[in-house]
Design a protein around this motif. Structure first.
Motif, mmCIF file in Angstrom:
data_model
loop_
_atom_site.group_PDB
_atom_site.id
_atom_site.type_symbol
_atom_site.label_atom_id
_atom_site.label_comp_id
_atom_site.label_asym_id
_atom_site.label_seq_id
_atom_site.Cartn_x
_atom_site.Cartn_y
_atom_site.Cartn_z
ATOM 1 N N ALA A 39 44.368 39.587 30.107
ATOM 2 C CA ALA A 39 43.536 38.893 31.093
ATOM 3 C C ALA A 39 44.098 37.508 31.415
ATOM 4 O O ALA A 39 44.144 37.097 32.575
ATOM 5 C CB ALA A 39 42.105 38.783 30.567
ATOM 6 N N ALA A 40 44.532 36.792 30.373
ATOM 7 C CA ALA A 40 45.107 35.460 30.594
ATOM 8 C C ALA A 40 46.405 35.552 31.372
ATOM 9 O O ALA A 40 46.681 34.724 32.260
ATOM 10 C CB ALA A 40 45.349 34.767 29.252
ATOM 11 N N SER A 42 47.237 37.914 33.524
ATOM 12 C CA SER A 42 46.910 38.282 34.896
ATOM 13 C C SER A 42 46.458 37.062 35.694
ATOM 14 O O SER A 42 46.827 36.893 36.860
ATOM 15 C CB SER A 42 45.832 39.367 34.907
ATOM 16 O OG SER A 42 45.478 39.718 36.228
ATOM 17 N N SER A 43 45.661 36.200 35.074
ATOM 18 C CA SER A 43 45.236 34.971 35.745
ATOM 19 C C SER A 43 46.418 34.052 36.023
ATOM 20 O O SER A 43 46.478 33.395 37.065
ATOM 21 C CB SER A 43 44.194 34.242 34.887
ATOM 22 O OG SER A 43 43.067 35.059 34.653
ATOM 23 N N PHE A 44 47.364 34.026 35.096
ATOM 24 C CA PHE A 44 48.551 33.196 35.289
ATOM 25 C C PHE A 44 49.382 33.692 36.463
ATOM 26 O O PHE A 44 49.890 32.907 37.265
ATOM 27 C CB PHE A 44 49.382 33.196 34.003
ATOM 28 C CG PHE A 44 50.746 32.576 34.157
ATOM 29 C CD1 PHE A 44 50.900 31.199 34.250
ATOM 30 C CD2 PHE A 44 51.866 33.387 34.218
ATOM 31 C CE1 PHE A 44 52.151 30.645 34.389
ATOM 32 C CE2 PHE A 44 53.122 32.834 34.366
ATOM 33 C CZ PHE A 44 53.266 31.458 34.445
ATOM 34 N N ASP A 46 48.386 35.149 39.092
ATOM 35 C CA ASP A 46 47.747 34.931 40.386
ATOM 36 C C ASP A 46 48.307 33.706 41.096
ATOM 37 O O ASP A 46 48.276 33.620 42.332
ATOM 38 C CB ASP A 46 46.231 34.782 40.218
ATOM 39 C CG ASP A 46 45.580 36.098 39.825
ATOM 40 O OD1 ASP A 46 46.195 37.156 40.080
ATOM 41 O OD2 ASP A 46 44.478 36.070 39.241
ATOM 42 N N GLU A 65 53.620 41.884 35.338
ATOM 43 C CA GLU A 65 52.305 41.237 35.382
ATOM 44 C C GLU A 65 51.424 41.698 34.231
ATOM 45 O O GLU A 65 50.649 40.919 33.677
ATOM 46 C CB GLU A 65 51.633 41.540 36.721
ATOM 47 C CG GLU A 65 50.300 40.862 36.913
ATOM 48 C CD GLU A 65 49.709 41.138 38.269
ATOM 49 O OE1 GLU A 65 48.651 40.583 38.576
ATOM 50 O OE2 GLU A 65 50.317 41.912 39.033
ATOM 51 N N SER A 135 46.830 30.198 30.887
ATOM 52 C CA SER A 135 46.196 30.650 32.114
ATOM 53 C C SER A 135 45.489 29.469 32.781
ATOM 54 O O SER A 135 45.310 28.411 32.169
ATOM 55 C CB SER A 135 45.192 31.757 31.800
ATOM 56 O OG SER A 135 44.103 31.241 31.045
ATOM 57 N N PRO A 136 45.077 29.589 34.061
ATOM 58 C CA PRO A 136 44.330 28.508 34.709
ATOM 59 C C PRO A 136 43.055 28.113 33.969
ATOM 60 O O PRO A 136 42.579 26.984 34.116
ATOM 61 C CB PRO A 136 44.012 29.091 36.089
ATOM 62 C CG PRO A 136 45.105 30.080 36.343
ATOM 63 C CD PRO A 136 45.412 30.671 34.997
ATOM 64 N N ASN A 137 42.526 29.008 33.147
ATOM 65 C CA ASN A 137 41.338 28.704 32.356
ATOM 66 C C ASN A 137 41.647 27.990 31.050
ATOM 67 O O ASN A 137 40.728 27.671 30.278
ATOM 68 C CB ASN A 137 40.570 29.994 32.052
ATOM 69 C CG ASN A 137 40.100 30.697 33.305
ATOM 70 O OD1 ASN A 137 39.797 30.045 34.306
ATOM 71 N ND2 ASN A 137 40.052 32.021 33.271
#
Length: 439
Positions: A39-40, A42-44, A46, A65, A135-137
């Motif tokens: 999940a992290a 995949s966010s990266f 993006d 990805e 990641s962005p989070n």
């Protein structure tokens, strides 16, 4: 008749085997590499559009990805093949080795060894890079960083690339078409359903009108037709063969032509250009935010963001450069000239030898310019539609070139397979009724 039926059955088996191998490849792209937060990651990804990772992710069918065991895909093998093509062109000893009866097998073996080395270096660098990104989070991509994760990643990615290479060789040998090209084709084609789904979502949400959708479809159809037209276009250079008398029989004296494709370099120039322009964005992602050089990389990244004027100008220049560079590798005018001379062939009005090579160089140079302009136009058209015409739909020009080119080559090989069978059958019939025996 029975021979035709058996050949048709063999063609069906080859097609089925090719589809089966491509299906196995697509299943293997879903197998994740241990130690990575999907999940992290995949966010990266993006926010990685326009980077080198974006190019590799397209050709790997999204495996990068997801960071599956096939994350490196077939690119290390392609890179090794290109390196040895360059070396055989620049190093005489390696070029002579390639001309030997078993030289091609030796070069292929060296290419495999180089692929393993590249996989080790790229896999280790990718593992180290993933340990330094979030990641962005703010979540780390790697769950448990360290040497154990790096070694496991290197082994997994190397094994995955060698497996993909083996699949490609099996398709080439026992299937239909070029295995490596078809694997890249399958990776790109895998993203078509999601693109269609996203388009319909835009249409349902009102972000895209029916008129824009029809315009996009019309442009795509015209693009397909134009690509097919250019990819099948070639220049016919007339060739005349001198007459020879052997045992009171006259051979030669026939007129033929030497076909030279308009787009000799194929899709390699935009691939190289995209990868080179993606380096600033890629490197910037691995530079920590607190680093003093982060600002410089950010400025460079903004200047060379895909779709901007500077990016488009440099992109066109790189495509032209790589088109000329790669065409000299694909079409060696000296070898063609020497082959014509040995077989008693010559171009009317041109002396055999150096003058023939110079003439072919001029023809290839002009065709390469036309092919480079065509490739640049196809690759930049989606960007222009997306950024200037405000069409909310994006399809990669490089991907479009690969899809159409591989489809044309595969269909041509299947057609050639059937034509060869017809000629073989005709020869058997002629031998049967004329008393000619085949040995």
């Amino acid at each position: 008749m029975s021979s035709n039926v058996s050949k048709l059955e063999e063609l069906k088996k080859r097609v089925f085997f090719t589809i089966l191998m491509l299906g196995i490849y697509r299943v293997a792209t879903q197998v994740p590499t241990p130690g990575v937060d999907g999940a992290a990651l995949s966010s990266f990804f993006d926010g990685m559009k326009g980077s080198l990772f974006s190019v590799f992710n397209t050709f790997s069918g999204g495996a990068l990805e997801r960071f599956s065991v096939l994350a490196l895909g077939i690119m290390p093998y392609i890179t090794s093949s290109i390196i040895f093509s360059l070396l055989s062109y620049s190093i005489p000893a390696l070029g002579e080795l390639q001309k030997e009866p078993d030289g091609h097998k030796k070069i292929s073996q060296y290419t495999r060894y180089a692929t393993v080395l590249l996989c080790f270096f790229q896999g280790y660098g990718l593992a180290v890079g993933l340990e330094n990104i979030k990641s962005p989070n703010g979540l780390p991509v790697v769950i448990d960083p360290g040497m154990s994760f790096r070694l496991l990643t290197v082994i997994s990615l190397t094994a995955g690339t060698m497996f993909v290479m083996w699949l490609g060789e099996q398709i080439t040998e026992r299937g239909i078409g070029n295995g490596i090209s078809l694997i890249i084709f399958a990776g790109i084609a895998a993203g078509i359903p999601s693109g269609i789904r996203d388009t319909f979502n835009l249409l349902q949400n009102g972000e895209m009108s029916i008129v824009n959708l029809l315009i996009v479809l019309a442009i795509m159809l015209v693009s397909f037709w134009f690509i097919i037209f250019v990819e099948r276009a070639f220049r016919k250079v007339p060739v005349q063969y001198a007459k020879r008398v052997v045992n009171n029989r006259v051979f030669g004296g026939q007129s033929s032509h030497l076909p030279i494709k308009v787009n000799i370099s194929g899709v390699m120039p935009p691939i190289f250009a995209s990868a080179l322009l993606g380096f600033p964005t890629t490197i910037s992602q691995f530079v920590p935010q607190e680093s003093p050089i982060k600002a410089y990389f950010t400025n460079i990244e903004q200047l060379f963001y895909p779709g901007r004027m500077l990016y488009n100008c440099v992109f066109i220049g790189l495509i032209v450069f790589f088109a000329y560079f790669y065409s000299t590798i694909q079409f060696k005018t000296e070898d063609v000239s020497e082959s014509l001379k040995k077989n008693g062939g010559f171009i009317p009005g041109i002396r055999p030898g150096d003058q023939t090579a110079d003439f072919l160089n001029q023809v290839v140079s002009r065709l390469t310019l036309v092919g480079a302009v065509y490739v640049a136009a196809i690759c930049l058209m989606p960007s222009i539609l997306f950024n200037y015409a405000k069409v909310p739909f994006y399809f990669g020009g490089t991907s479009l070139l690969i899809l159409v080119g591989v489809a044309i080559d595969t269909m041509a090989q299947a057609e050639g397979f059937m034509i060869s069978q017809r000629l073989d059958t005709a020869y058997k019939v002629k031998g049967k009724y004329s008393g000619v025996k085949r040995f």
